[in-house]
Design an enzyme around this catalytic site. Structure first.
Site, PDB file in Angstrom:
ATOM      1  N   LYS A  13       0.826  -1.217   0.000  1.00 34.19           N
ATOM      2  CA  LYS A  13       0.000   0.000   0.000  1.00 34.19           C
ATOM      3  C   LYS A  13       0.853   1.258   0.000  1.00 34.19           C
ATOM      4  CE  LYS A  13      -1.202  -0.704   4.820  1.00 34.19           C
ATOM      5  NZ  LYS A  13      -0.338   0.265   5.499  1.00 34.19           N
ATOM      6  N   ARG A  87      -7.801   2.221  10.973  1.00 32.89           N
ATOM      7  CA  ARG A  87      -7.439   0.812  11.091  1.00 32.89           C
ATOM      8  C   ARG A  87      -8.366   0.061  12.038  1.00 32.89           C
ATOM      9  NH1 ARG A  87      -1.581   1.335   9.620  1.00 32.89           N
ATOM     10  NH2 ARG A  87      -0.550  -0.645   9.867  1.00 32.89           N
ATOM     11  N   ARG A 126      12.313  -7.404   3.490  1.00 37.50           N
ATOM     12  CA  ARG A 126      12.259  -5.972   3.149  1.00 37.50           C
ATOM     13  C   ARG A 126      13.373  -5.200   3.842  1.00 37.50           C
ATOM     14  NH1 ARG A 126       6.699  -2.615   3.935  1.00 37.50           N
ATOM     15  NH2 ARG A 126       7.039  -2.929   6.167  1.00 37.50           N
ATOM     16  N   ARG A 155      13.057  -2.282   9.131  1.00 40.66           N
ATOM     17  CA  ARG A 155      12.097  -1.599  10.009  1.00 40.66           C
ATOM     18  C   ARG A 155      12.026  -2.325  11.336  1.00 40.66           C
ATOM     19  NH1 ARG A 155       6.354   0.115   7.375  1.00 40.66           N
ATOM     20  NH2 ARG A 155       5.578  -0.823   9.283  1.00 40.66           N
ATOM     21  N   ARG A 166       1.219  -8.290  13.544  1.00 38.94           N
ATOM     22  CA  ARG A 166       0.625  -7.284  12.648  1.00 38.94           C
ATOM     23  C   ARG A 166      -0.419  -7.924  11.728  1.00 38.94           C
ATOM     24  NH1 ARG A 166       5.788  -5.314  10.007  1.00 38.94           N
ATOM     25  NH2 ARG A 166       4.558  -3.814   8.822  1.00 38.94           N
TER      26      ARG A 166
HETATM   27  P1  AMP Z   1       2.396   1.009   8.845  1.00 37.77           P
HETATM   28  O1  AMP Z   1       3.602   1.761   8.378  1.00 37.77           O
HETATM   29  O2  AMP Z   1       1.113   1.538   8.260  1.00 37.77           O
HETATM   30  O3  AMP Z   1       2.541  -0.487   8.677  1.00 37.77           O
HETATM   31  O4  AMP Z   1       2.278   1.276  10.436  1.00 37.77           O
HETATM   32  C1  AMP Z   1       3.339   0.888  11.308  1.00 37.77           C
HETATM   33  C2  AMP Z   1       2.827   0.802  12.724  1.00 37.77           C
HETATM   34  O5  AMP Z   1       2.338   2.093  13.156  1.00 37.77           O
HETATM   35  C3  AMP Z   1       1.657  -0.140  12.946  1.00 37.77           C
HETATM   36  O6  AMP Z   1       2.063  -1.495  13.118  1.00 37.77           O
HETATM   37  C4  AMP Z   1       1.058   0.432  14.234  1.00 37.77           C
HETATM   38  O7  AMP Z   1       1.860   0.101  15.368  1.00 37.77           O
HETATM   39  C5  AMP Z   1       1.196   1.934  14.013  1.00 37.77           C
HETATM   40  N1  AMP Z   1       0.013   2.490  13.300  1.00 37.77           N
HETATM   41  C6  AMP Z   1      -0.023   3.034  12.050  1.00 37.77           C
HETATM   42  N2  AMP Z   1      -1.267   3.448  11.742  1.00 37.77           N
HETATM   43  C7  AMP Z   1      -2.039   3.168  12.828  1.00 37.77           C
HETATM   44  C8  AMP Z   1      -3.428   3.341  13.120  1.00 37.77           C
HETATM   45  N3  AMP Z   1      -4.280   3.878  12.234  1.00 37.77           N
HETATM   46  N4  AMP Z   1      -3.861   2.939  14.345  1.00 37.77           N
HETATM   47  C9  AMP Z   1      -3.023   2.415  15.259  1.00 37.77           C
HETATM   48  N5  AMP Z   1      -1.708   2.193  15.043  1.00 37.77           N
HETATM   49  C10 AMP Z   1      -1.216   2.574  13.834  1.00 37.77           C
END
Ligand code: AMP
Length: 216
Positions: A13, A87, A126, A155, A166
């Site tokens: 995404k 989310r 990754r 990461r 996740r």
């Molecule tokens: P992402 O880069 O979108 O995979 O987000 C990395 C991490 O940030 C996630 O695993 C969550 O710990 C936190 N995170 C990102 N967006 C949200 C959200 N909308 N609600 C809660 N935690 C979030």
């Protein structure tokens, strides 16, 4: 245009939102990026979020709502693509209310569908360039040899235990959000396998159709 993109971790995404942002001249609002920036800057939000992110868990909603609302307001409530927000059903409710108070709403929500075994392979292999955030995959698009190895990082939530959490969190918390938008008739489900260009053209075809059906 107001879009959101959904997909489990590793579904691409981030890559596709960059491409959509370029095609439609939108700003990407990625709560994951906003949280990582807050952690790096050591802000109160960042300090509160860090251990959740490290373990692959969702950060408390109020922290994310604050960061997302500020970014949406900065954009003037339009011309954005949300990546990683909302989310949970609670966050989806907050977002609808917030946009409604500015006479706005999401027009289209893209969901990328990718089988679990592909997700795990993409995430565990990754790597990122520390400075630019450029994404590599050790097997399919390895970092160029002229980049010093210490500049290529993983990461903090791309290790096996966090990846599994996740994926489970996505299933438990975020699938119901897709359903919420399906019932509103604005969810587009896209096959997220194959090469990046083919996935992008599938998305654009549907978004173009939607943007004529669902005017701002
Ligand atoms: P992402 O880069 O979108 O995979 O987000 C990395 C991490 O940030 C996630 O695993 C969550 O710990 C936190 N995170 C990102 N967006 C949200 C959200 N909308 N609600 C809660 N935690 C979030």
């Amino acid at each position: 245009m107001r879009l959101a993109i959904f997909g489990p971790p590793g579904s691409g995404k981030g890559t596709q939102s960059t491409r959509l942002a370029n095609s439609y001249n939108l700003t990407i609002i990625s709560t994951g990026d906003l949280i990582r920036e807050a952690i790096a800057a050591g802000t109160p939000c960042g300090r509160e979020a860090e251990s959740y992110v490290r373990h692959g868990e969702l950060v408390p909603g109020k922290v994310v709502r604050e960061l997302a609302n500020q970014a949406i307001a900065k954009q003037g409530y339009s011309e954005f693509i949300l990546d990683g927000y909302p989310r949970t059903l609670e966050q989806a409710g907050w977002l609808s209310e917030y946009l409604k108070s500015y006479n706005a709403r999401l027009q289209c929500v893209v969901s990328l569908m990718v089988p679990d075994e592909i997700l795990v392979s993409r995430l565990s292999r990754r790597r990122l360039h520390r400075e630019t955030g450029q994404i590599y995959h050790l097997d399919y698009s390895p970092p160029p040899p002229d980049i010093p190895p210490e500049e290529i990082i993983q990461r903090l939530d791309d290790h096996p235990e966090a990846i599994l959490i996740r994926l489970e969190t996505y299933r438990a918390e975020t699938f119901p959000v897709e359903d919420y938008y399906r019932r509103k008739g604005i969810l587009i489900e896209i096959d997220g396998t194959g090469d990046v260009e083919s996935i992008q053209s599938r998305i654009v075809k549907h978004v173009d159709r939607f943007s004529t059906l669902m005017p701002a």
